[in-house]
Design a protein around this motif. Sequence first.
Motif, PDB file in Angstrom:
ATOM      1  N   LEU A 230      -9.022 -27.067 -22.752  1.00  0.00           N
ATOM      2  CA  LEU A 230      -8.775 -25.893 -23.583  1.00  0.00           C
ATOM      3  C   LEU A 230      -8.894 -24.630 -22.740  1.00  0.00           C
ATOM      4  O   LEU A 230      -9.913 -24.397 -22.084  1.00  0.00           O
ATOM      5  CB  LEU A 230      -9.782 -25.846 -24.736  1.00  0.00           C
ATOM      6  CG  LEU A 230      -9.354 -25.090 -26.003  1.00  0.00           C
ATOM      7  CD1 LEU A 230      -8.118 -25.739 -26.615  1.00  0.00           C
ATOM      8  CD2 LEU A 230     -10.498 -25.074 -27.012  1.00  0.00           C
TER       9      LEU A 230
ATOM     10  N   GLU B 181     -12.521 -24.579 -20.744  1.00  0.00           N
ATOM     11  CA  GLU B 181     -13.485 -25.587 -21.195  1.00  0.00           C
ATOM     12  C   GLU B 181     -14.849 -24.970 -21.508  1.00  0.00           C
ATOM     13  O   GLU B 181     -15.895 -25.508 -21.141  1.00  0.00           O
ATOM     14  CB  GLU B 181     -13.634 -26.694 -20.149  1.00  0.00           C
ATOM     15  CG  GLU B 181     -12.433 -27.614 -20.034  1.00  0.00           C
ATOM     16  CD  GLU B 181     -12.237 -28.472 -21.281  1.00  0.00           C
ATOM     17  OE1 GLU B 181     -12.861 -29.536 -21.378  1.00  0.00           O
ATOM     18  OE2 GLU B 181     -11.464 -28.063 -22.163  1.00  0.00           O
TER      19      GLU B 181
ATOM     20  N   SER C 191      -6.662 -19.841 -28.298  1.00  0.00           N
ATOM     21  CA  SER C 191      -6.752 -20.866 -27.259  1.00  0.00           C
ATOM     22  C   SER C 191      -5.514 -21.753 -27.278  1.00  0.00           C
ATOM     23  O   SER C 191      -4.742 -21.766 -28.244  1.00  0.00           O
ATOM     24  CB  SER C 191      -8.007 -21.723 -27.458  1.00  0.00           C
ATOM     25  OG  SER C 191      -7.958 -22.394 -28.707  1.00  0.00           O
ATOM     26  N   ARG C 192      -5.359 -22.505 -26.198  1.00  0.00           N
ATOM     27  CA  ARG C 192      -4.246 -23.443 -26.075  1.00  0.00           C
ATOM     28  C   ARG C 192      -4.712 -24.650 -25.267  1.00  0.00           C
ATOM     29  O   ARG C 192      -5.354 -24.502 -24.231  1.00  0.00           O
ATOM     30  CB  ARG C 192      -3.062 -22.782 -25.377  1.00  0.00           C
ATOM     31  CG  ARG C 192      -1.904 -23.706 -25.067  1.00  0.00           C
ATOM     32  CD  ARG C 192      -1.159 -24.121 -26.317  1.00  0.00           C
ATOM     33  NE  ARG C 192      -0.534 -22.989 -26.973  1.00  0.00           N
ATOM     34  CZ  ARG C 192       0.297 -23.097 -27.998  1.00  0.00           C
ATOM     35  NH1 ARG C 192       0.600 -24.289 -28.477  1.00  0.00           N
ATOM     36  NH2 ARG C 192       0.815 -22.026 -28.564  1.00  0.00           N
ATOM     37  N   ALA C 193      -4.392 -25.839 -25.760  1.00  0.00           N
ATOM     38  CA  ALA C 193      -4.720 -27.070 -25.042  1.00  0.00           C
ATOM     39  C   ALA C 193      -3.604 -27.395 -24.050  1.00  0.00           C
ATOM     40  O   ALA C 193      -2.420 -27.294 -24.384  1.00  0.00           O
ATOM     41  CB  ALA C 193      -4.910 -28.224 -26.018  1.00  0.00           C
TER      42      ALA C 193
ATOM     43  N   THR D 116      -6.837 -33.672 -22.271  1.00  0.00           N
ATOM     44  CA  THR D 116      -6.449 -32.266 -22.302  1.00  0.00           C
ATOM     45  C   THR D 116      -7.661 -31.378 -22.072  1.00  0.00           C
ATOM     46  O   THR D 116      -8.804 -31.816 -22.180  1.00  0.00           O
ATOM     47  CB  THR D 116      -5.809 -31.887 -23.651  1.00  0.00           C
ATOM     48  OG1 THR D 116      -6.762 -32.117 -24.706  1.00  0.00           O
ATOM     49  CG2 THR D 116      -4.556 -32.700 -23.910  1.00  0.00           C
TER      50      THR D 116
END
Length: 277
Positions: free
Chosen positions: A124, A75, A147-149, A122
């Motif tokens: 990040l 985040e 990145s991936r949520a 969600t």
Amino acid sequence: MKPTALSQTFVSALAALWLGCASAPSKPSSPPTLALQEATVPSQNLTEATVSYAGQVVSPVPGVLEKADYELVSEGQVVKTGSAALNVPLTANQPTAFSFQERAPYVRGPEDLKALSDKGGTMLLALRGTLTVRSGQDVQTLPFAASRAVRVPRLPQVSIESLDAARYSNTEVNMTFRVGVKNPNPFPLRLDQVNYTLRVGGKQLGEGTLAKADTVDASATGVYPLEASVTSETWGPDVKALISKGVLPYTLQGELAGPLLKVPYSLDGNVKLNVSK
């Protein structure tokens, strides 16, 4: 005319310079590039996650992808830094795959966890940094970021799944609670313990631990039984008057605890008694 000593020295210097240039490794005409990059999250729990980074490097000349210096970001906040040794040989103009991963907490304490749970939705997770590519004596760095949520971790919920009360006489009632711990997350929930205090008709009837060192499966509810007897010995001499009302008010309070997890709970209600057996 014979060459002078000065002219011979000049010619020798030019020859040495030419030979040196011919033997030195050629510097890449263009820097290495990233042909592909992505981040995945192979594992996650209530307080931490493993983030994996995979990519492909294309170098114009043979070389070695030596290392990745990185930050793990949650985040927008850096939660961990590190360096991963890669030492992957690179063939000129050929995409070469590599990968590494890091695991770190994304919360610092129960307050952070509660704030995330209240937020919902969600979050990040990302890995970013620089790759080091060496070709001969030439060293170049290449920035990367992916990145991936993932779903925000949610706090577990405690509830009464079922409650039975059997009146055996005017002075004895047995109560059986089935206390549920609901895990709303797509990963297992580790519990250190679930403690409780039970009050019936305004008086404390018992206290203790419902669960200890247990795990609730992903998107499942763990159920823990609790039995209590309402008698003159456990409740007091006025138990007959309490039972004669046909309804027993109860309060079940306690705390669910786990890694960086503290969830207080308080459940109350009334249980209607059957006729004496």
